[in-house]
Design an enzyme around this catalytic site. Sequence first.
Site: not given
Length: 423
Positions: A280, A283, A359
């Site tokens: 995460e 990102h 992703e």
Amino acid sequence: MSSRPPFVRRYILFLLIYAAAVGLYLWYESGHAVPPSVQGTEADPAVFLTPEQLQQSKTYSAMGNWLYFVSYPWEWGIYLIMLFCGYARGWQRRLEGTRLPKAVQFAVYLLWLQLTVFVAFLPLRITGYALSRHYGISTQTIPSWLRDKAVSFGINYLTILAGAAVAFWLLRRGGRWWLKLWLISVPFTLFLMYIQPVVIDPLYNQFSRLSDPQLEQRILALASQAHIPADRVYEVNMSQKTNSINAYVNGIGGSLRIVLWDTTLKKMTEQEILLIMAHEMGHYVMHHLEWSAAGAVASSFVLFWLGSRILPWSVRRWGDAAGIRRLHDLSVLPLIMLLLSLLSFAASPIENAVSRQAEHAADVYGLKLIGSTAGAVTMYQKLASSSLGEVNPPPLVRFFTSSHPSIMERILYVESVQAGRQP
């Protein structure tokens, strides 16, 4: 109000044939097709799922995907019936016959439209909820589920009301209304992204500081290593609603939040949790949040430009049959919603392809940030088993719905790193 035209019967017949064809495709294509080279490896679902879970995953995934593919033509049918069976024009005439101010008429018309669509969609929503409960994915009670739907309806209504009111005001003024609307939408889009974590998300779930201080310090140390300005980690109480696992980093600027679901804390080891958080954080570091905002702005430009061409043409072509006299008639609202839904469906493969690339990049970054692949395979296996998701979805499902690489692809990437085939 006009009698039901023949197209309604034809559309219903089309919908039934389409639903049956999609159902057959999903049933025969689902079920974790595993290439021979993967069989018996850690990426093979038969290795980490029980026979019962394999069968449940096949059924649950096929039915869930069926609901997704049916939902779009279902929605289109609702708007078509509104337009060509006289309901859209009839509602406008009733409101025009009142002494309500124009602004109130607009708000009431949109409320009628949203309520009609909401009620017409209830059979699909209830089916999806019941399916999730039956297979143990959802733990949410009916009152809680109804509350979430009511909150979602309210937020969507207010958001659409604000956007539609500006759009109709610009339509009345003429000129390059679509370009002006796009320019106004840019700060509005960024504003929504900013308030999402701090205003909208708390309407659905309860957030608190992470209950494990030691784990929080390890996550914050990881964030510091990634140069992420965070001073706390949030825990969200999701176990009252689902057995699935998730975590995320969202928000922009001062609204940035690092969030862990409590289900993730209960079902994963510390190393697996750190891997999820490293993903995460990838990102954030690679500015995917900013790129997402830029993508939303760019796609809205294309959307408004296309709308400026398609909407007038549609009114010229079908306006008489639908009872639409002008572009800014209230009865044009179902037509706008129909066009938005069609364009959204057409754009979904592109959006998903871009998302899968992001992703995968976050997966790569997360492994490099941690400096180890330990726990990565079991993390992906737990993600699959907790949601009964397809480890290797059929091509049509992947094309239209997959925003992430498949679990099989992600495990195979980890194995390639372990084998030294990746940098």
